[in-house]
Design a protein around this motif. Structure first.
Motif, mmCIF file in Angstrom:
data_model
loop_
_atom_site.group_PDB
_atom_site.id
_atom_site.type_symbol
_atom_site.label_atom_id
_atom_site.label_comp_id
_atom_site.label_asym_id
_atom_site.label_seq_id
_atom_site.Cartn_x
_atom_site.Cartn_y
_atom_site.Cartn_z
ATOM 1 N N ASN A 274 0.702 -1.218 0.150
ATOM 2 C CA ASN A 274 0.005 -0.060 -0.140
ATOM 3 C C ASN A 274 0.839 1.252 -0.001
ATOM 4 O O ASN A 274 1.631 1.327 0.949
ATOM 5 C CB ASN A 274 -0.752 0.087 1.204
ATOM 6 N N THR A 279 -6.314 1.721 2.816
ATOM 7 C CA THR A 279 -7.145 0.778 1.936
ATOM 8 C C THR A 279 -7.500 -0.548 2.652
ATOM 9 O O THR A 279 -6.811 -1.190 3.382
ATOM 10 C CB THR A 279 -6.232 0.114 0.701
ATOM 11 N N VAL A 281 -8.981 -4.022 2.834
ATOM 12 C CA VAL A 281 -8.603 -5.341 2.207
ATOM 13 C C VAL A 281 -9.450 -6.423 2.747
ATOM 14 O O VAL A 281 -9.352 -6.630 3.725
ATOM 15 C CB VAL A 281 -7.150 -5.960 2.245
ATOM 16 N N TYR A 308 -9.334 -11.421 -2.764
ATOM 17 C CA TYR A 308 -9.273 -10.174 -2.072
ATOM 18 C C TYR A 308 -10.235 -9.305 -2.830
ATOM 19 O O TYR A 308 -9.971 -8.899 -4.137
ATOM 20 C CB TYR A 308 -7.985 -9.886 -1.624
ATOM 21 N N LEU A 310 -10.428 -4.781 -2.804
ATOM 22 C CA LEU A 310 -9.718 -3.406 -2.162
ATOM 23 C C LEU A 310 -11.029 -2.384 -2.111
ATOM 24 O O LEU A 310 -11.778 -2.270 -3.085
ATOM 25 C CB LEU A 310 -8.546 -3.104 -3.015
ATOM 26 N N THR A 319 -2.289 1.347 -4.292
ATOM 27 C CA THR A 319 -1.710 -0.085 -4.027
ATOM 28 C C THR A 319 -0.950 -0.848 -5.169
ATOM 29 O O THR A 319 -1.645 -0.872 -6.232
ATOM 30 C CB THR A 319 -2.891 -0.953 -3.512
ATOM 31 N N SER A 321 0.507 -4.485 -6.687
ATOM 32 C CA SER A 321 0.236 -6.137 -6.529
ATOM 33 C C SER A 321 1.449 -6.471 -7.232
ATOM 34 O O SER A 321 1.585 -6.476 -8.373
ATOM 35 C CB SER A 321 -1.071 -6.350 -7.264
#
Length: 337
Positions: A274, A279, A281, A308, A310, A319, A321
């Protein structure tokens, strides 16, 4: 163990990071001391057995971080697996080549995927402490670091010795001085000649500057969502800005206030970093659901097989990944947030 307990164990808060200050052979060399090395997920290539590791379990890649004040260098070294960096704060001058003769300065949000078989180093320039996240490919990071011979020579006399097996001996901390035959041999000139070199112009295709991020068609129909494909394989389904076969890839999601993306799973290992904002999750697995809130700089390893979602809680959130494949598939969405 409940899903909530599992995700709590998989979360590393930025404010709770524990640094190592003698992780590598150059840790006490003047000009390369005063470095903080962080092993967040996996032990990475830290040479010291005393290095703190927050989460030891990996799934194809390691997440670490480097922090250092201005003027302090991370010395010339090379890797046999992917090494990618995301600059979190401060200005970093990356330099590369057998003599460190080429360079580029990167700042907040800039991403670089450094080719293998290339000597590289970095230092913080400007006035502020610098911090950046690192991604190292492979569960064992390819056997560690290959140091430029000058780095090993310059480290002599400061109590650190690198053994041929890649382990670090710290005589200041009580380790016995190793025998000469136990030490890592220096690379010969012929061996140095086998390493690659890139001009600054040739290196720039491996860099995604934050100001140049371009959005892709989002995988999600949610409003207020921008999706970026930053590093990945040239043959991937996504048009990655940095096209490199690293066995890992990086995407990013920028959410406006209140925006969200639905629960999904790409079938690969994912770690979330993040970068800005708060955020939420929401993790789903085997009929269970659990939630956590990531603040700036937090790192979360999504449990294997879980989906997941967000949701941005305030302002704008950003964010990253990091995925354990450079050919990630399209997400399978399960439901809305």
């Amino acid at each position: 163990m409940s899903l909530q307990q599992a995700i709590d164990r998989n979360l590393v808060r930025y404010l709770e990071l524990i640094p190592g200050t003698s992780a590598f052979i150059d840790a006490r060399t003047p000009g390369s001391d005063m470095k903080d090395n962080f092993c967040i997920i996996g032990a990475g290539v830290a040479e010291s057995s005393r290095q703190h590791v927050h989460i030891r379990e990996t799934a194809g890649f390691n997440i670490g971080a480097a922090g250092q004040p201005p003027g302090i260098k991370n010395s010339l070294h090379s890797h046999r697996t992917a090494e990618l960096f995301i600059v979190f704060k401060g200005l970093f001058r990356f330099y590369w080549g057998n003599n460190g003769e080429h360079e580029a300065v990167l700042s907040h949000g800039d991403v670089i995927s450094i080719p293998t078989n290339l000597f590289r180093g970095f230092e913080v320039v400007g006035r502020d402490y610098g911090f950046m996240f690192s991604v190292l490919g492979g569960d064992d990071s390819g056997g560690g670091v290959t140091w430029h011979p000058n780095v090993i020579k310059d480290s002599q006399g400061y109590g650190l010795y690198l053994k041929a097996d890649g382990s670090l001996v710290d005589t200041v901390d009580g380790d016995p001085i190793p025998n000469t035959e136990e030490l890592m041999p220096l690379l010969t000139q012929d061996e140095l000649n086998t390493f690659d070199n890139y001009t600054t112009e040739e290196m720039m295709p491996f860099v995604a500057l934050r100001r140049d991020y371009h959005t892709i068609s989002s995988d999600f129909s949610s409003s207020g969502v921008k999706q970026y494909a930053l590093t990945g394989h040239p043959a991937a389904e996504y048009d990655f800005q940095v096209k490199s076969a690293d066995d890992v890839s990086i995407m990013a999601y920028e959410l406006s206030e209140g925006a969200s993306i639905p629960a999904h799973n790409r079938g690969v290992k994912e770690v979330l970093i993040n970068f800005d904002g708060d955020t939420e999750v929401c993790v789903e697995q085997d009929g269970e659901e659990a939630r956590l809130v990531m603040t700036r700089g937090d790192v979360f390893s999504v449990p294997e097989g879980a989906s997941y979602a967000l949701k941005n809680l305030r302002g704008n959130s950003f964010t990253y990944s990091v995925m354990g494949s450079d050919l990630p598939g399209k997400p399978g969405c399960s439901k809305g947030v």
